[in-house]
Enzyme design. Structure first.
Site, mmCIF file in Angstrom:
data_model
loop_
_atom_site.group_PDB
_atom_site.id
_atom_site.type_symbol
_atom_site.label_atom_id
_atom_site.label_comp_id
_atom_site.label_asym_id
_atom_site.label_seq_id
_atom_site.Cartn_x
_atom_site.Cartn_y
_atom_site.Cartn_z
ATOM 1 N N ASP A 405 0.844 -1.190 0.000
ATOM 2 C CA ASP A 405 0.000 0.000 0.000
ATOM 3 C C ASP A 405 0.886 1.250 0.000
ATOM 4 O O ASP A 405 2.098 1.170 0.237
ATOM 5 C CB ASP A 405 -0.898 -0.024 1.238
ATOM 6 C CG ASP A 405 -2.055 0.956 1.162
ATOM 7 O OD1 ASP A 405 -2.492 1.274 0.040
ATOM 8 O OD2 ASP A 405 -2.536 1.384 2.224
ATOM 9 N N GLU A 408 2.677 4.785 -4.206
ATOM 10 C CA GLU A 408 2.621 5.648 -5.397
ATOM 11 C C GLU A 408 3.922 6.467 -5.660
ATOM 12 O O GLU A 408 4.177 6.744 -6.844
ATOM 13 C CB GLU A 408 1.432 6.609 -5.284
ATOM 14 C CG GLU A 408 0.087 5.942 -5.434
ATOM 15 C CD GLU A 408 -0.364 5.170 -4.191
ATOM 16 O OE1 GLU A 408 -1.175 4.258 -4.333
ATOM 17 O OE2 GLU A 408 0.124 5.497 -3.084
ATOM 18 N N ASP A 480 -9.180 3.158 -2.543
ATOM 19 C CA ASP A 480 -10.119 3.599 -1.513
ATOM 20 C C ASP A 480 -11.421 4.105 -2.134
ATOM 21 O O ASP A 480 -11.668 5.323 -2.220
ATOM 22 C CB ASP A 480 -9.477 4.690 -0.659
ATOM 23 C CG ASP A 480 -8.250 4.188 0.086
ATOM 24 O OD1 ASP A 480 -8.150 2.964 0.293
ATOM 25 O OD2 ASP A 480 -7.397 5.008 0.463
#
Length: 801
Positions: A405, A408, A480
């Site tokens: 997670d 990015e 999300d």
């Protein structure tokens, strides 16, 4: 501002304009080689390579080309002999699939079919050009052209009229039209005049795609820096374009079987007694499940590679108890390593010199969940090797999956400085070039680390971010999302688009991550989830509980029915994952994959419909609608629940119920199923149920088994059998078995749909009509059944139907 710039440019002499916008100019030198043409122009250098008969690479820059390197492309050019010719005005590269025309004055590329029909051509006057460091290829937009793919992008299936940016972004609770979001896959498919082509733009800088947004002249793709480097792919069928793209960027390895089961998650389950309560409740309520996922609250103060000892005093013992119940554990891992003296991962990272740095040599520091953090440089061998050593701690404690997670890279403020340096495999790169590939290299390190730690066990890796090629290492989920009807349907389109873009193992947070779904929305989402490649229910912190039993008995029954169905379909699902590993074709398929030139599949009323493998068509709808239109493309179809036959290439209205989602099966389909189990470690009965749907013509299924957990299949440890159905001859043929693995099934029961009597009743799901007074939800199907016992029968045989 734009009008003033145009007016200003109009006053400039030609040379001054050329300094603002630079095109390649005219060809000044040509060198022809076996499979490539090297070109020098007035303002640029280029190499055009016949990568295969169907793939042409265009490599172009305003300076001499640098050494060749790609994080995405893993294949080498296929050895063959194209025809390369030259006249006074043009160069040509001809293969049996493509004809490439390169005009000399100016340098301009056109891609045609061998018959001379235009597929794609540079827009005259705009061409490929540079404005400063930004490089863009402008393509003439063809009449009626459609555009699909581009990976994880919101919006409609047909991307015509829209523009997109690729910059991996932490997009919490993103809107249904937000762009960019988490992942970068710069590959799209163009469709016009009954023809199709693909373009993969392999450039990791911030990139831009324009499919006729704010103009009626061109489509374009470009990047804020780097080279113009793209692969042009042509096949008549979109499926073959996907095959060629995944031949370039790699295909998914076979996942562990348990990862195809239902996964239960929330942000967060803790302490360990709560995790065990969730697992025990799933078993008590007979909801099949294989996975429990732990979010960041399992850590000590959110520090990676730690456990909160008050919440999880014995992680290995917990994982062992879960394993006895048939559950595997997945834990979340973020790249941020807290800056804290005495913290083992921080001290180890400093000693090993693995963190990304500023130009003055200081490690970059950004704020994430633990506070101020350093970040491993996954673009270096040293950084990946360090990460592999760290993840071994989890595998040693019985963790089976790593959920990557915040990769990015996400930091509070979402603005990492452009001057942060990355190793980039020894080539050195700034953040602006490395950002979009950071997530890809993190999952690479996670996959390789888990496989090194347990070489006989397939790892499960999940990611939020990535770049083209991510399918080689990981599944992906769509981040999300929101507990809203339109987000549920957007998730369907996102996964369909990922499938068109080479990523077959994808899912979304069932029920929505932010907010609180209604019971009907959760039930509908779970029905869709049963047909997703990755099936995980998840909700965020400060939300109501969102387990299947949290919405009452009626919703629980619906959820259990469809999760049961998923587990009965595991032989079909696993065979389709095998197909994905071999061809790159996705399990969850936009109708555009097979019915590319049917305009109805792009109609916004029908664009959310998808195929689950080659056999099933699923029609998702908002949960509160009572009636909705369905479109069945060409062919003959059967209602999955009633076996009612429908002619294709027409639309009709359906009466909807919360208890079922519309599902149809294509005629001639072959669907292997098994008896009910509660998890993938539980053995089904020894009978394989082979459902055959009557039709005309022929169909082929590659049926596949292996042990579902090891890499023995790489050395022949599999059971593979080609099953053929000839509708005209009414014959089912099972070819001889390939591979050394013994099937877990000893008997074969053939279930015939749409055939004449004798008949019986087969229940696909548990009866749910008790919640439907009209009996519309009764899912027992009238079928003809023939049972054939085939103990250890591996040779070819034919069954007359």
């Amino acid at each position: 501002m734009i009008r003033r710039l145009i007016a200003f440019c109009a006053l400039l002499p030609g040379a001054a304009i050329a300094q603002l916008v630079r095109t390649p100019g005219n060809i000044t030198a040509v060198e022809k080689r076996a499979q490539e043409v090297r070109i020098v122009t007035t303002n640029a250098w280029s190499v055009i390579t016949a990568y295969s008969p169907s793939v042409i690479r265009v490599h172009l820059d305003k300076k001499p080309l640098a050494g060749d390197f790609s994080y995405a492309v893993v294949s080498q050019p296929v050895a063959f002999t194209p025809q390369i010719s030259e006249t006074a005005t043009e160069l040509r590269i001809d293969t049996d699939s493509l004809s490439v025309r390169i005009t000399k004055s100016p340098f301009r590329i056109s891609f045609l079919t061998p018959a001379g029909d235009t597929l794609n051509t540079d827009e005259p006057g705009l061409l490929t050009s540079w404005t400063g460091d930004e490089v863009t290829a402008y393509k003439k937009m063809q009449p009626g052209e459609r555009f699909i793919g581009l990976g994880e992008k919101t919006g409609n299936l047909d991307r015509k009229g829209n523009a997109y940016t690729n910059w991996n972004t932490d997009a919490y609770g993103y809107a249904v039209n937000a762009d960019p979001i988490y992942a970068t896959i710069p590959f799209y498919i163009g469709i016009h005049h009954g023809r199709s082509y693909g373009v993969f733009f392999d450039n990791s800088y911030r990139s831009y795609f324009n499919f006729g947004a704010s103009n009626d002249r061109f489509s374009s793709f470009g990047a804020a820096g780097g080279e113009m480097n793209y692969y042009f792919i042509h096949h008549q069928e979109v499926a073959d374009i996907v095959r060629s793209y995944t031949a370039l960027t790699g295909r998914s390895p076979l996942p562990p079987m348990w990862s195809l089961g239902y996964q239960q998650n929330r942000y967060s389950y803790y302490p360990d007694t709560e995790v065990l309560r969730i697992a025990q409740t799933l078993r008590e309520k007979q909801i099949p499940a294989d996975g429990i996922t732990l979010d960041i609250h399992y850590m000590d103060a959110y520090k990676l590679f730690t456990w909160n000892k008050s919440r999880f005093p014995d992680p290995a013992g917990l994982n062992a108890r879960l394993a006895k119940m048939g559950f595997r554990t997945t834990v979340i891992v973020d790249p941020g390593i807290k800056v804290e003296k005495g913290y083992h991962a921080y001290e180890s990272g400093l000693r090993s010199d693995v963190f990304i740095k500023y130009p003055d040599g200081q490690p970059y520091t950004g704020q994430v969940w633990p506070g101020w953090c350093h970040f491993p440089d996954f673009t270096s061998v040293k950084g990946r090797d360090w990460w592999k050593q760290q993840v071994k701690k989890f595998t040693d404690e019985g963790v089976s999956g790593l959920w990557n997670d915040m990769n990015e890279i996400a930091t509070w403020g979402q603005t990492m400085p452009s001057n942060v340096l990355f190793d980039f495999e020894g080539k050195q790169a700034l953040h602006v070039q490395a950002h979009n590939v950071y997530g890809l290299e993190m999952i690479r390190a996670s996959y390789e680390g888990a496989r090194t730690a347990k070489p006989d066990e397939r790892p499960f890796i999940l990611t939020r971010a990535g770049y083209s090629g991510l399918q080689r290492y990981s599944a992906i989920w769509t981040g999300d999302n929101r507990a809203e009807e339109d987000h549920m349907l957007l998730g369907v389109r996102l996964i369909n688009s990922l499938g068109l873009s080479g990523v077959p193992f994808a899912g979304m947070d069932i029920g929505g991550f932010t907010g609180n779904p209604t019971g009907s929305l959760y039930a509908r989402w779970m029905q869709i989830g049963a047909f997703l490649p990755y099936c995980r229910s998840h909700t965020g912190i400060n939300t109501k509980s969102a387990e299947p039993w949290a919405f009452g008995e009626e919703v629980l029954e619906v959820c259990r029915n469809y999760i049961n169905l998923r587990y009965r379909l595991l032989p079909y699902l696993y065979s389709q994952f095998y197909e994905a590993s071999q061809s790159g074709l996705p399990l969850m398929r936009s109708l555009a994959l097979s019915w590319t030139h049917d305009p109805m599949v792009y109609d916004t009323r029908f664009q959310n419909q998808f195929c689950f493998g080659p056999s099933f068509l699923v029609a998702p709808f908002p949960s509160m609608e009572n009636y909705a239109p369905v479109y069945l493309p060409a062919g003959q179809w059967y209602d999955f629940y009633t076996d009612s036959a429908y002619a294709g290439q027409r639309q009709f209205m359906l009466s909807l119920s919360m208890h079922t989602i519309p599902v149809f099966v294509k005629a001639c389909s072959i669907v292997p199923m098994q008896s009910q189990v509660q998890h993938t470690g539980e053995k089904p009965s020894d009978t394989l149920f082979l459902h055959v749907y009557r039709g005309t013509g022929k169909n082929v299924l590659q049926y596949y088994e292996d042990d579902g957990k090891s890499f023995a299949y790489e050395k022949g440890g599999y059971f593979r059998r080609t099953i053929r159905y000839d509708g005209d001859a009414s014959e089912l043929t099972l070819e001889a078995v390939d591979g050394s693995f013994e099937s877990q099934f000893k008997q074969l029961q053939v279930v015939l749909h749409g055939f004449p009597s004798p008949t019986t009743r087969i229940a696909f799901l548990q009866p749910i009509s008790r919640f439907d007074p009209q009996g519309e939800a009764n899912v027992a199907v009238t079928c003809a059944v023939r049972t054939i016992t085939v103990p250890n029968k591996r040779e070819r045989f034919t069954i007359k139907l």
